[in-house]
Design a protein around this motif. Structure first.
Motif, PDB file in Angstrom:
ATOM      1  N   GLY A 137       3.997 -18.950  10.542  1.00  0.00           N
ATOM      2  CA  GLY A 137       4.112 -18.351   9.206  1.00  0.00           C
ATOM      3  C   GLY A 137       3.137 -18.955   8.216  1.00  0.00           C
ATOM      4  N   THR A 138       2.508 -20.078   8.592  1.00  0.00           N
ATOM      5  CA  THR A 138       1.631 -20.775   7.633  1.00  0.00           C
ATOM      6  C   THR A 138       0.382 -19.964   7.293  1.00  0.00           C
ATOM      7  OG1 THR A 138       2.403 -22.909   8.436  1.00  0.00           O
ATOM      8  CG2 THR A 138       0.352 -22.918   7.187  1.00  0.00           C
ATOM      9  N   ASN A 139      -0.169 -19.271   8.287  1.00  0.00           N
ATOM     10  CA  ASN A 139      -1.378 -18.492   7.982  1.00  0.00           C
ATOM     11  C   ASN A 139      -1.085 -17.402   6.950  1.00  0.00           C
ATOM     12  OD1 ASN A 139      -4.073 -18.945   9.632  1.00  0.00           O
ATOM     13  ND2 ASN A 139      -2.349 -19.649  10.869  1.00  0.00           N
ATOM     14  N   GLU A 140       0.132 -16.858   7.005  1.00  0.00           N
ATOM     15  CA  GLU A 140       0.497 -15.855   5.987  1.00  0.00           C
ATOM     16  C   GLU A 140       0.540 -16.522   4.617  1.00  0.00           C
ATOM     17  OE1 GLU A 140       4.133 -14.059   7.544  1.00  0.00           O
ATOM     18  OE2 GLU A 140       3.063 -13.905   9.462  1.00  0.00           O
ATOM     19  N   HIS A 141       1.060 -17.730   4.588  1.00  0.00           N
ATOM     20  CA  HIS A 141       1.128 -18.508   3.347  1.00  0.00           C
ATOM     21  C   HIS A 141      -0.289 -18.792   2.826  1.00  0.00           C
ATOM     22  CE1 HIS A 141       2.500 -21.370   0.434  1.00  0.00           C
ATOM     23  NE2 HIS A 141       2.078 -22.443   1.095  1.00  0.00           N
ATOM     24  N   VAL A 142      -1.188 -19.172   3.756  1.00  0.00           N
ATOM     25  CA  VAL A 142      -2.584 -19.431   3.377  1.00  0.00           C
ATOM     26  C   VAL A 142      -3.183 -18.164   2.768  1.00  0.00           C
ATOM     27  CG1 VAL A 142      -4.902 -19.822   4.362  1.00  0.00           C
ATOM     28  CG2 VAL A 142      -3.010 -21.320   5.006  1.00  0.00           C
ATOM     29  N   LYS A 143      -2.916 -17.041   3.429  1.00  0.00           N
ATOM     30  CA  LYS A 143      -3.487 -15.780   2.926  1.00  0.00           C
ATOM     31  C   LYS A 143      -2.974 -15.477   1.513  1.00  0.00           C
ATOM     32  CE  LYS A 143      -4.997 -11.286   4.135  1.00  0.00           C
ATOM     33  NZ  LYS A 143      -5.182 -10.259   5.128  1.00  0.00           N
ATOM     34  N   SER A 144      -1.701 -15.758   1.286  1.00  0.00           N
ATOM     35  CA  SER A 144      -1.163 -15.459  -0.051  1.00  0.00           C
ATOM     36  C   SER A 144      -1.792 -16.365  -1.115  1.00  0.00           C
ATOM     37  CB  SER A 144       0.371 -15.536  -0.066  1.00  0.00           C
ATOM     38  OG  SER A 144       0.751 -16.878   0.056  1.00  0.00           O
ATOM     39  N   ILE A 145      -2.094 -17.618  -0.750  1.00  0.00           N
ATOM     40  CA  ILE A 145      -2.782 -18.508  -1.710  1.00  0.00           C
ATOM     41  C   ILE A 145      -4.188 -17.963  -1.983  1.00  0.00           C
ATOM     42  CG2 ILE A 145      -3.718 -20.844  -2.085  1.00  0.00           C
ATOM     43  CD1 ILE A 145      -1.399 -21.924  -0.364  1.00  0.00           C
ATOM     44  N   LEU A 146      -4.874 -17.568  -0.920  1.00  0.00           N
ATOM     45  CA  LEU A 146      -6.250 -17.056  -1.075  1.00  0.00           C
ATOM     46  C   LEU A 146      -6.274 -15.840  -2.006  1.00  0.00           C
ATOM     47  CD1 LEU A 146      -7.405 -17.325   2.665  1.00  0.00           C
ATOM     48  CD2 LEU A 146      -8.262 -18.704   0.761  1.00  0.00           C
ATOM     49  N   LEU A 147      -5.294 -14.960  -1.820  1.00  0.00           N
ATOM     50  CA  LEU A 147      -5.262 -13.740  -2.646  1.00  0.00           C
ATOM     51  C   LEU A 147      -4.904 -14.069  -4.092  1.00  0.00           C
ATOM     52  CD1 LEU A 147      -3.514 -11.176  -0.245  1.00  0.00           C
ATOM     53  CD2 LEU A 147      -5.954 -11.501  -0.706  1.00  0.00           C
ATOM     54  N   GLU A 148      -3.914 -14.922  -4.236  1.00  0.00           N
ATOM     55  CA  GLU A 148      -3.403 -15.258  -5.566  1.00  0.00           C
ATOM     56  C   GLU A 148      -4.439 -15.999  -6.422  1.00  0.00           C
ATOM     57  OE1 GLU A 148       0.115 -18.052  -6.664  1.00  0.00           O
ATOM     58  OE2 GLU A 148       0.751 -16.628  -5.089  1.00  0.00           O
ATOM     59  N   LYS A 149      -5.166 -16.936  -5.779  1.00  0.00           N
ATOM     60  CA  LYS A 149      -6.081 -17.793  -6.533  1.00  0.00           C
ATOM     61  C   LYS A 149      -7.527 -17.307  -6.488  1.00  0.00           C
ATOM     62  CE  LYS A 149      -2.787 -20.951  -7.069  1.00  0.00           C
ATOM     63  NZ  LYS A 149      -2.254 -21.518  -8.269  1.00  0.00           N
ATOM     64  N   ASN A 150      -7.740 -16.153  -5.876  1.00  0.00           N
ATOM     65  CA  ASN A 150      -9.095 -15.603  -5.697  1.00  0.00           C
ATOM     66  C   ASN A 150      -9.835 -15.511  -7.037  1.00  0.00           C
ATOM     67  OD1 ASN A 150     -11.314 -14.082  -5.042  1.00  0.00           O
ATOM     68  ND2 ASN A 150     -10.175 -12.608  -3.774  1.00  0.00           N
ATOM     69  N   LYS A 151     -10.876 -16.327  -7.194  1.00  0.00           N
ATOM     70  CA  LYS A 151     -11.592 -16.408  -8.476  1.00  0.00           C
ATOM     71  C   LYS A 151     -12.709 -15.383  -8.595  1.00  0.00           C
ATOM     72  CE  LYS A 151     -11.258 -19.777 -11.771  1.00  0.00           C
ATOM     73  NZ  LYS A 151     -11.245 -21.177 -11.385  1.00  0.00           N
ATOM     74  N   ASN A 152     -13.392 -15.144  -7.448  1.00  0.00           N
ATOM     75  CA  ASN A 152     -14.631 -14.372  -7.517  1.00  0.00           C
ATOM     76  C   ASN A 152     -14.530 -12.954  -6.957  1.00  0.00           C
ATOM     77  OD1 ASN A 152     -16.013 -16.628  -8.674  1.00  0.00           O
ATOM     78  ND2 ASN A 152     -16.010 -17.548  -6.637  1.00  0.00           N
ATOM     79  N   GLY A 153     -13.300 -12.508  -6.753  1.00  0.00           N
ATOM     80  CA  GLY A 153     -13.097 -11.130  -6.287  1.00  0.00           C
ATOM     81  C   GLY A 153     -13.661 -10.849  -4.904  1.00  0.00           C
ATOM     82  N   VAL A 154     -13.695 -11.897  -4.033  1.00  0.00           N
ATOM     83  CA  VAL A 154     -14.206 -11.666  -2.678  1.00  0.00           C
ATOM     84  C   VAL A 154     -13.039 -11.282  -1.753  1.00  0.00           C
ATOM     85  CG1 VAL A 154     -16.094 -13.283  -3.012  1.00  0.00           C
ATOM     86  CG2 VAL A 154     -13.958 -14.110  -2.021  1.00  0.00           C
ATOM     87  N   GLN A 155     -13.385 -10.841  -0.529  1.00  0.00           N
ATOM     88  CA  GLN A 155     -12.331 -10.456   0.429  1.00  0.00           C
ATOM     89  C   GLN A 155     -12.076 -11.598   1.406  1.00  0.00           C
ATOM     90  OE1 GLN A 155     -12.456  -7.337   3.089  1.00  0.00           O
ATOM     91  NE2 GLN A 155     -11.243  -6.013   1.764  1.00  0.00           N
ATOM     92  N   PHE A 156     -10.806 -11.944   1.584  1.00  0.00           N
ATOM     93  CA  PHE A 156     -10.483 -12.991   2.555  1.00  0.00           C
ATOM     94  C   PHE A 156      -9.703 -12.389   3.710  1.00  0.00           C
ATOM     95  CE2 PHE A 156     -10.637 -15.633  -1.380  1.00  0.00           C
ATOM     96  CZ  PHE A 156     -11.662 -16.483  -0.984  1.00  0.00           C
ATOM     97  N   GLN A 157     -10.068 -12.793   4.927  1.00  0.00           N
ATOM     98  CA  GLN A 157      -9.240 -12.458   6.090  1.00  0.00           C
ATOM     99  C   GLN A 157      -8.883 -13.784   6.764  1.00  0.00           C
ATOM    100  OE1 GLN A 157     -12.301  -9.746   7.449  1.00  0.00           O
ATOM    101  NE2 GLN A 157     -10.763  -8.124   7.581  1.00  0.00           N
ATOM    102  N   VAL A 158      -7.762 -13.800   7.462  1.00  0.00           N
ATOM    103  CA  VAL A 158      -7.363 -15.077   8.074  1.00  0.00           C
ATOM    104  C   VAL A 158      -7.173 -14.937   9.584  1.00  0.00           C
ATOM    105  CG1 VAL A 158      -6.242 -15.980   5.982  1.00  0.00           C
ATOM    106  CG2 VAL A 158      -4.887 -14.708   7.651  1.00  0.00           C
ATOM    107  N   ALA A 159      -7.374 -16.057  10.260  1.00  0.00           N
ATOM    108  CA  ALA A 159      -7.128 -16.109  11.708  1.00  0.00           C
ATOM    109  C   ALA A 159      -6.581 -17.487  12.055  1.00  0.00           C
ATOM    110  CB  ALA A 159      -8.429 -15.857  12.469  1.00  0.00           C
ATOM    111  N   SER A 160      -5.777 -17.505  13.110  1.00  0.00           N
ATOM    112  CA  SER A 160      -5.269 -18.778  13.615  1.00  0.00           C
ATOM    113  C   SER A 160      -6.061 -19.122  14.873  1.00  0.00           C
ATOM    114  CB  SER A 160      -3.779 -18.630  13.959  1.00  0.00           C
ATOM    115  OG  SER A 160      -3.375 -19.695  14.791  1.00  0.00           O
TER     116      SER A 160
END
Ligand SMILES: NC(=O)C1=CN([C@@H]2O[C@H](COP(=O)(O)OP(=O)(O)OC[C@H]3O[C@@H](n4cnc5c(N)ncnc54)[C@H](O)[C@@H]3O)[C@@H](O)[C@H]2O)C=CC1
Ligand SMILES: O=C(O)[C@H]1O[C@H](OP(=O)(O)OP(=O)(O)OC[C@H]2O[C@@H](n3ccc(=O)[nH]c3=O)[C@H](O)[C@@H]2O)[C@H](O)[C@@H](O)[C@@H]1O
Length: 437
Positions: free
Chosen positions: A125-148
């Motif tokens: 479940g941590t990668n989902e948590h990481v993704k939510s931080i990336l989306l929430e704190k996204n400063k420069n409007g870039v796209q983030f994808q995550v992988a384990s």
């Protein structure tokens, strides 16, 4: 392709160096500036066979860079690996504060679309948590994808394992991401397993739990062997020849240590308990290991009675050979018990001694060799089976010790060999040899 790695410990640095060796441009980032400065000069902060040579080569060839600037680390990167520590919290669960800090920093500094790959061992479940931080704190409007992408390397053979692993696990919930990470790893030419993110996260914990179980199992068998007059080395070989069992990880000893099995078994137990599941098997694996780690000390107390005033040699301090890592080493527990008892303790390890010195200071004597450590000792404990410790002939103990009394936690000598000499030799899961000079 621009890659960056957050965290330059055993996993991050080895991964960064190996990725640069196959031709990628890699930036390794760490918050520890002192460490970064050393690495820039080609000095590895960890002892890992073959690592420093590869590091130097790739720095000179211009593919490997080190930085303590988050900006430099995370801007304009195609892939960012998270390889920071996930140590144990007091309740046994994994401490995710370092992973979270990295996710936040990436979200702040990334300037282009990036795939963020978690290599640290993290609860499901941590990668989902990481993704939510990336989306929430996204400063420069870039796209983030995550992988384990859990890591299976062993300390002491980390570079070899990276190029020769049994498999690479890629957990991604989007096919496009899985394919990109797969392409990144293609030059390694190793089998690739693609799964969901949650399954990849679980594969890592299940693998470590299984290996820890094998060790606790064989140690349990060793304890029974001692009581019924069997020899655990013969038993291990005998069962290991059955392909369904396999011969690896059946070396009886003083339990598993290191920065992973102890913490990962507890984190998995904790993860299960959060879902209201108690795992009696995992609990037993941990309990057997806790007992096994002090079995050598108990044998010594039983044999000698009081250790007060005795001169004791501890041979091997790292949690296993070929590493400088002492985290959760059985040596540390043993040393603490010996000091509590008022023994005079001399230690030797070919590489890990400075780390132990940081913890114990002048409470211990630090020897330059095994011979120096055992000279005039009443008792010698073999804790880590470094080759120079294993190759010390038993005659050396007779020649240099006050009385040759050896407690071998790694079964370095055969019982047949030990029987030839006038020594006391107590090992794991085998008949005790108790002779006097
Ligand atoms: N040590 C091993 O053999 C293996 C470890 N793992 C897992 O990999 C992860 C890392 O383990 P190790 O390499 O042993 O850790 P380590 O403790 O050796 O290194 C972690 C590094 O991360 C750095 N760091 C901390 N916070 C940071 C931040 N915010 N940004 C950048 N760097 C930061 C630290 O300064 C340190 O250099 C853990 O989750 C561990 O369970 C997985 C397989 C093997
Ligand atoms: O997640 C991790 O960090 C890593 O943990 C272990 O690697 P490591 O801890 O470096 O070393 P191991 O060789 O597995 O040894 C761990 C401990 O088990 C002990 N051990 C190992 C094997 C054995 O047969 N008996 C035994 O007592 C070793 O002495 C050592 O204390 C795993 O082997 C790696 O696959 C994994 O990536």
């Amino acid at each position: 392709m621009n890659i960056s790695i957050a965290g330059t410990g055993y996993v991050g640095l080895v991964t960064g160096v190996c990725l640069s060796e196959i031709g990628y441009h890699v930036t390794c980032y760490d918050i520890d500036e002192g460490k970064v400065q050393h690495m820039r000069d080609g000095i590895s902060p960890i002892y890992e066979p073959g690592l420093e040579e590869l590091m130097k080569k790739n720095i000179v060839e211009g593919r490997l860079h080190f930085t303590s600037s988050a900006n430099e680390a995370y801007e304009k990167k195609d892939f960012i690996f998270i390889a920071v520590g996930t140590p144990e919290k007091e309740d046994g669960s994994a401490n995710l504060q370092y992973v979270e800090a990295v996710a936040e920093a990436i979200a702040t500094h990334a300037t282009q679309d990036t795939i963020v790959i978690t290599k640290s061992t993290v609860p499901v479940g941590t990668n989902e948590h990481v993704k939510s931080i990336l989306l929430e704190k996204n400063k420069n409007g870039v796209q983030f994808q995550v992988a384990s992408n859990p890591e299976f390397l062993r300390e002491g053979s980390a570079v070899y394992d990276t190029f020769n692993g049994d498999r690479i696990v890629i957990g991604a919930d989007e096919e496009e991401v899985a394919l990109k990470v797969e392409a990144l790893y293609k030059p390694f030419n190793l089998p690739i397993v693609k799964t969901s993110i949650r399954s990849a996260e679980m594969i890592k914990y299940a693998a470590n739990a299984f290996l820890a179980t094998k060790i606790s199992f064989i140690n349990e068998m060793a304890n029974i062997c001692e009581r019924v007059g069997a020899n655990i080395d013969d038993v291990s070989s005998g069962i290991g020849m059955d392909k369904r069992i396999g011969k690896e990880f059946l070396r009886a000893g003083i339990g598993y240590g290191g920065s992973c099995f102890p913490k990962d078994t507890k984190a998995l137990l904790q993860l299960a308990s959060e879902k209201d599941y108690t795992s009696p098997m995992l609990q037993s694996v941990i309990e057997v290991n806790d007992k096994q780690r002090v079995v050598l000390y108990s044998k010594a107390v039983e044999k000698v009675g009081s250790l007060t005033g005795k001169k004791v040699a501890v041979l091997g301090l790292a949690f296993k050979p070929n590493t400088d890592d002492i985290r959760e080493g059985a040596s540390l527990l043993l040393i603490r018990e010996l000091l509590k008892d008022g023994a005079h303790v001399t230690v030797y390890d070919p590489i890990a001694m400075p780390h132990v010195e940081k913890e114990f200071g002048d409470q211990l004597v630090y020897a330059g060799s095994s011979i120096e450590a055992i000279t005039d000792a009443n008792l010698a404990f073999i804790v880590t089976e470094w080759s120079d410790i294993k190759s010390l002939p038993l005659t050396a103990y007779i020649e240099y010790m006050r009385e040759p009394m050896i407690f071998d936690g790694r079964n370095c000598y055969s019982i047949e060999e030990a029987k030839k000499y006038p020594i006391t030799y107590l090992s794991i899961g085998r008949e005790p040899i108790e002779k006097s000079r």
